[in-house]
Design a protein around this motif. Structure first.
Motif, PDB file in Angstrom:
ATOM      1  N   GLY A  42       0.793  -1.227   0.000  1.00 60.50           N
ATOM      2  CA  GLY A  42       0.000   0.000   0.000  1.00 60.50           C
ATOM      3  C   GLY A  42       0.819   1.268   0.000  1.00 60.50           C
ATOM      4  N   LYS A  43       2.129   1.162   0.264  1.00 62.51           N
ATOM      5  CA  LYS A  43       2.997   2.349   0.321  1.00 62.51           C
ATOM      6  C   LYS A  43       3.966   2.418  -0.849  1.00 62.51           C
ATOM      7  CE  LYS A  43       2.697   3.042   5.303  1.00 62.51           C
ATOM      8  NZ  LYS A  43       3.447   3.255   6.561  1.00 62.51           N
ATOM      9  N   ARG A  44       3.839   1.520  -1.790  1.00 59.08           N
ATOM     10  CA  ARG A  44       4.703   1.563  -2.968  1.00 59.08           C
ATOM     11  C   ARG A  44       4.236   2.654  -3.922  1.00 59.08           C
ATOM     12  NH1 ARG A  44       4.938  -5.070  -3.563  1.00 59.08           N
ATOM     13  NH2 ARG A  44       6.025  -5.359  -1.544  1.00 59.08           N
ATOM     14  N   LYS A  45       5.190   3.350  -4.509  1.00 60.86           N
ATOM     15  CA  LYS A  45       4.862   4.471  -5.397  1.00 60.86           C
ATOM     16  C   LYS A  45       4.208   4.004  -6.695  1.00 60.86           C
ATOM     17  CE  LYS A  45       6.900   7.760  -2.909  1.00 60.86           C
ATOM     18  NZ  LYS A  45       6.136   8.863  -2.282  1.00 60.86           N
ATOM     19  N   PHE A  46       4.600   2.800  -7.154  1.00 58.71           N
ATOM     20  CA  PHE A  46       4.113   2.308  -8.439  1.00 58.71           C
ATOM     21  C   PHE A  46       4.177   0.787  -8.402  1.00 58.71           C
ATOM     22  CE2 PHE A  46       4.584   0.903 -12.811  1.00 58.71           C
ATOM     23  CZ  PHE A  46       3.710   1.725 -13.520  1.00 58.71           C
ATOM     24  N   THR A  47       3.167   0.147  -8.964  1.00 58.48           N
ATOM     25  CA  THR A  47       3.169  -1.316  -9.025  1.00 58.48           C
ATOM     26  C   THR A  47       2.907  -1.780 -10.448  1.00 58.48           C
ATOM     27  OG1 THR A  47       0.827  -1.397  -8.433  1.00 58.48           O
ATOM     28  CG2 THR A  47       2.419  -1.609  -6.635  1.00 58.48           C
ATOM     29  N   SER A  48       3.496  -2.914 -10.788  1.00 59.75           N
ATOM     30  CA  SER A  48       3.348  -3.505 -12.112  1.00 59.75           C
ATOM     31  C   SER A  48       3.228  -5.011 -11.947  1.00 59.75           C
ATOM     32  CB  SER A  48       4.556  -3.165 -12.990  1.00 59.75           C
ATOM     33  OG  SER A  48       4.681  -4.076 -14.057  1.00 59.75           O
ATOM     34  N   ALA A  49       2.157  -5.565 -12.462  1.00 61.58           N
ATOM     35  CA  ALA A  49       1.978  -7.018 -12.399  1.00 61.58           C
ATOM     36  C   ALA A  49       3.093  -7.728 -13.150  1.00 61.58           C
ATOM     37  CB  ALA A  49       0.612  -7.389 -12.972  1.00 61.58           C
ATOM     38  N   PRO A 115      15.692  -1.260 -17.095  1.00 61.04           N
ATOM     39  CA  PRO A 115      15.538  -2.718 -16.991  1.00 61.04           C
ATOM     40  C   PRO A 115      14.121  -3.237 -17.187  1.00 61.04           C
ATOM     41  CG  PRO A 115      16.892  -1.881 -15.194  1.00 61.04           C
ATOM     42  CD  PRO A 115      16.271  -0.695 -15.855  1.00 61.04           C
ATOM     43  N   TYR A 116      13.113  -2.387 -17.078  1.00 58.74           N
ATOM     44  CA  TYR A 116      11.729  -2.858 -17.210  1.00 58.74           C
ATOM     45  C   TYR A 116      11.221  -2.820 -18.655  1.00 58.74           C
ATOM     46  CZ  TYR A 116      12.232  -1.281 -12.345  1.00 58.74           C
ATOM     47  OH  TYR A 116      12.689  -1.037 -11.079  1.00 58.74           O
ATOM     48  N   LEU A 117      12.019  -2.302 -19.578  1.00 55.36           N
ATOM     49  CA  LEU A 117      11.557  -2.156 -20.956  1.00 55.36           C
ATOM     50  C   LEU A 117      11.066  -3.467 -21.583  1.00 55.36           C
ATOM     51  CD1 LEU A 117      14.058   0.393 -22.561  1.00 55.36           C
ATOM     52  CD2 LEU A 117      11.606   0.700 -22.249  1.00 55.36           C
ATOM     53  N   PRO A 118      11.753  -4.593 -21.365  1.00 55.33           N
ATOM     54  CA  PRO A 118      11.267  -5.832 -21.991  1.00 55.33           C
ATOM     55  C   PRO A 118       9.866  -6.246 -21.544  1.00 55.33           C
ATOM     56  CG  PRO A 118      13.539  -6.087 -21.254  1.00 55.33           C
ATOM     57  CD  PRO A 118      13.037  -4.799 -20.682  1.00 55.33           C
ATOM     58  N   LEU A 119       9.389  -5.672 -20.439  1.00 62.18           N
ATOM     59  CA  LEU A 119       8.075  -6.035 -19.906  1.00 62.18           C
ATOM     60  C   LEU A 119       6.973  -5.083 -20.362  1.00 62.18           C
ATOM     61  CD1 LEU A 119       9.209  -6.665 -16.213  1.00 62.18           C
ATOM     62  CD2 LEU A 119       9.145  -8.309 -18.096  1.00 62.18           C
ATOM     63  N   LYS A 122       3.657  -5.912 -22.514  1.00 64.81           N
ATOM     64  CA  LYS A 122       2.548  -6.681 -21.944  1.00 64.81           C
ATOM     65  C   LYS A 122       1.988  -6.055 -20.667  1.00 64.81           C
ATOM     66  CE  LYS A 122       5.890  -9.852 -19.788  1.00 64.81           C
ATOM     67  NZ  LYS A 122       6.368 -11.260 -19.767  1.00 64.81           N
ATOM     68  N   ASP A 123       2.332  -4.810 -20.393  1.00 63.69           N
ATOM     69  CA  ASP A 123       1.848  -4.169 -19.171  1.00 63.69           C
ATOM     70  C   ASP A 123       1.499  -2.709 -19.472  1.00 63.69           C
ATOM     71  OD1 ASP A 123       1.641  -2.839 -16.637  1.00 63.69           O
ATOM     72  OD2 ASP A 123       2.719  -4.498 -15.716  1.00 63.69           O
ATOM     73  N   GLU A 124       0.217  -2.405 -19.503  1.00 58.49           N
ATOM     74  CA  GLU A 124      -0.241  -1.050 -19.826  1.00 58.49           C
ATOM     75  C   GLU A 124       0.230  -0.035 -18.801  1.00 58.49           C
ATOM     76  OE1 GLU A 124      -1.769   2.361 -21.330  1.00 58.49           O
ATOM     77  OE2 GLU A 124      -1.472   0.436 -22.370  1.00 58.49           O
ATOM     78  N   SER A 125       0.304  -0.438 -17.520  1.00 60.26           N
ATOM     79  CA  SER A 125       0.750   0.512 -16.502  1.00 60.26           C
ATOM     80  C   SER A 125       2.187   0.943 -16.752  1.00 60.26           C
ATOM     81  CB  SER A 125       0.607  -0.094 -15.102  1.00 60.26           C
ATOM     82  OG  SER A 125       1.486  -1.196 -14.915  1.00 60.26           O
ATOM     83  N   LEU A 126       3.043   0.009 -17.189  1.00 55.97           N
ATOM     84  CA  LEU A 126       4.410   0.389 -17.527  1.00 55.97           C
ATOM     85  C   LEU A 126       4.452   1.287 -18.757  1.00 55.97           C
ATOM     86  CD1 LEU A 126       6.515  -2.872 -16.992  1.00 55.97           C
ATOM     87  CD2 LEU A 126       6.700  -0.730 -15.717  1.00 55.97           C
ATOM     88  N   ARG A 127       3.617   1.007 -19.744  1.00 55.94           N
ATOM     89  CA  ARG A 127       3.595   1.875 -20.927  1.00 55.94           C
ATOM     90  C   ARG A 127       3.184   3.288 -20.550  1.00 55.94           C
ATOM     91  NH1 ARG A 127       1.422  -2.839 -23.051  1.00 55.94           N
ATOM     92  NH2 ARG A 127      -0.717  -2.045 -23.182  1.00 55.94           N
ATOM     93  N   ARG A 128       2.251   3.402 -19.637  1.00 60.15           N
ATOM     94  CA  ARG A 128       1.840   4.731 -19.176  1.00 60.15           C
ATOM     95  C   ARG A 128       2.999   5.425 -18.460  1.00 60.15           C
ATOM     96  NH1 ARG A 128       1.415   8.994 -15.959  1.00 60.15           N
ATOM     97  NH2 ARG A 128      -0.646   9.950 -15.854  1.00 60.15           N
ATOM     98  N   LEU A 129       3.758   4.679 -17.680  1.00 56.15           N
ATOM     99  CA  LEU A 129       4.932   5.249 -17.001  1.00 56.15           C
ATOM    100  C   LEU A 129       5.927   5.786 -18.027  1.00 56.15           C
ATOM    101  CD1 LEU A 129       6.943   3.673 -14.098  1.00 56.15           C
ATOM    102  CD2 LEU A 129       8.122   4.404 -16.150  1.00 56.15           C
ATOM    103  N   TYR A 130       6.247   4.988 -19.033  1.00 55.95           N
ATOM    104  CA  TYR A 130       7.236   5.416 -20.036  1.00 55.95           C
ATOM    105  C   TYR A 130       6.728   6.590 -20.864  1.00 55.95           C
ATOM    106  CZ  TYR A 130      10.124   1.320 -19.064  1.00 55.95           C
ATOM    107  OH  TYR A 130      10.931   0.383 -18.463  1.00 55.95           O
ATOM    108  N   ARG A 131       5.450   6.564 -21.232  1.00 51.42           N
ATOM    109  CA  ARG A 131       4.909   7.711 -21.964  1.00 51.42           C
ATOM    110  C   ARG A 131       5.068   8.991 -21.146  1.00 51.42           C
ATOM    111  NH1 ARG A 131      -0.389   4.370 -23.015  1.00 51.42           N
ATOM    112  NH2 ARG A 131       0.176   3.159 -24.865  1.00 51.42           N
TER     113      ARG A 131
END
Length: 477
Positions: A42-49, A115-119, A122-131
């Motif tokens: 609950g205290k993590r700034k960002f989560t990615s499945a 390091p998270y680019l390969p993921l 398949k993860d919209e939340s990560l794409r939103r982070l990079y955008r």
């Protein structure tokens, strides 16, 4: 001294002055119980499945419980603790702090999420982070392409404590204004990497395109063919590497086609302003930018301009940045175009050690192999060998201080399994019981370290372990 310098602050952090703001770590004398050092969910700034699944996948391949524990702490550390998601001017926005400093470096923020680019595919939340990060970088470059670090509020007039009295053209939103070629290269690298990983065209809008035109214009201006150019920087400091000589324009150098840099990626001032690793990085970045410009915008003219500058810089590197000793040639660290050359290496990236990591050459390139061997030896004044480990440091934290980042880059650029295994051993035995990577540690006593919360080092360690899980899984078993 009325205000803390960056070095003062980070040494206090390393001494535990801000311990209440950080996760509780075991002491070096405590037997590692290996508690989870991540913040509660609950205290993590960002989560990615996808990231959580990757942690489980990789840890299952690691036979050493302590190494698996370190990976579980370090790999998600950037997401857990440094990412701030929002909107800016109607667009997704991602602001990423370095860890213990509440500002965003273009370099660090790019490297922290690399390091998270390969993921991301398949993860919209990560794409939103990079955008959001790509949008924020474009906004930062629009403010000032010469700045290395920025504030969360683009309109803020408050700089970092140690930068408040700098003699330079400070602008709102800028945290520090040290001109480093690699800041703009990292921005291109993360954008190109994201595009290649996902095929997503969304963040590469007109604002991003305008920022990239500023990048090329800045590189051209800092070839200094028509005078000193607009950038200058001075700081009143007891640390000589925190300021730039000769009215803030740097030591003399000839305009031989390379790009002038006043600072290294360590934020330390260059001795000779033709900084070789960053110019090599710029060659790679300009060619990546040309590829993107053709594919995304159909801008053949701009792409050709980028390629022309890349070719010019590479030709100058070949002509001026190579030293010969005993009939063997190798790259040097800095030059001035007059014939003066400095050989050393620094743990920060770009470095001579990291040239293949950044895509400038192959790992088995003969000149690189000679350069690498020389950098990892007493020929390099910032190579240290002690009871705890051996490795490269740099002027930023001084003598005897080895940077874990150098151990990681050595492993990432090696095909020698014995060498990689040795680097893993040093990384595993020098975290001083904290469960995280640090900026630097004493060659004889890892309990003497700087920066317990340094997200780039944690991300790079995670990247190394994932790379080994995929390419050398036998080293983790």
């Amino acid at each position: 001294m009325d205000t803390l310098t960056r070095r003062d602050m980070l040494k206090l952090v390393g001494a535990g002055a801000f311990a209440l703001a950080l996760p509780r770590f075991a002491t070096a004398d405590t037997k590692p119980a290996r508690p989870d050092h991540r913040p509660p969910p609950g205290k993590r700034k960002f989560t990615s499945a996808a990231v959580e699944a990757e942690i489980a996948r990789v840890q299952a391949k690691i036979g050493d419980p302590e190494l698996a524990w370190l990976f579980g702490n370090c790999y998600p550390n950037t997401l857990d603790t440094t990412v701030h998601i929002g909107t800016l001017r109607g667009k997704p926005d991602t602001f990423i702090v370095t860890g213990d400093i509440d500002a965003m470096w273009l370099r660090d923020s790019s490297a922290q999420v690399w390091p998270y680019l390969p993921l991301a595919a398949k993860d919209e939340s990560l794409r939103r982070l990079y955008r959001g990060l790509i949008h924020r970088h474009a906004a930062c470059i629009a403010i000032d392409p010469y700045a290395n670090a920025f504030l969360p509020d683009p309109q803020a007039h408050t700089t970092l404590d140690w930068a408040q009295h700098d003699l330079t053209d400070m602008k709102p939103g800028v945290a520090e204004r040290k001109w480093e070629i690699d800041s703009l290269c990292w921005t291109i690298r993360i954008a190109h990497g994201y595009w290649k990983a996902t095929g997503d065209r969304v963040p590469f809008d007109d604002d991003w395109r305008a920022a990239m035109h500023q990048v090329l214009a800045t590189f051209r201006a800092q070839q200094r063919k028509d005078g000193k150019g607009p950038y200058h920087f001075q700081r009143a400091s007891a640390v000589p590497t925190d300021t730039v000589p000769l009215d803030g324009y740097g030591n003399p150098a000839l305009p031989v086609g390379m790009i002038f840099s006043m600072f290294r990626p360590s934020d330390d001032a260059c001795i000779y302003p033709l900084f070789v690793p960053a110019n090599a990085f710029a060659v790679v970045s300009l060619r990546q930018l040309a590829e993107m410009s053709r594919a995304l915008h159909g801008d053949a003219a701009f792409a050709a301009d980028c390629e022309a500058l890349a070719g010019e810089v590479q030709a100058a590197l070949e002509k001026y940045a190579v030293m010969t000793d005993g009939g063997q040639d190798f790259w040097v660290y800095e030059i001035d175009g007059y014939g003066n050359q400095l050989f050393m290496d620094d743990a920060n990236v770009p470095s001579l050690l990291a040239l293949p990591y950044l895509g400038f050459c192959a790992r088995d390139d003969a000149r690189y192999r000679r350069t690498r061997a020389r950098a990892w030896s007493e020929h390099n004044p910032y190579f240290f060998r002690g009871k705890a480990a051996e490795g490269i440091g740099g002027p930023h934290e001084g003598l005897r201080m080895i940077w874990p980042m150098a151990l990681m880059v050595r492993a990432l650029t090696s095909e020698d399994t014995g060498e990689i295994r040795q680097c893993l051993h040093w990384l595993k035995t020098t975290h001083a019981g904290t469960g995280f990577m640090h900026e630097a540690f004493d060659q004889d006593d890892p309990a003497k370290f700087t920066r317990p919360w340094f997200a780039w080092a944690n991300s790079l360690f995670g990247e190394l372990i994932v790379d080994l899980a995929d390419h050398h899984p036998e080293l983790l078993r």
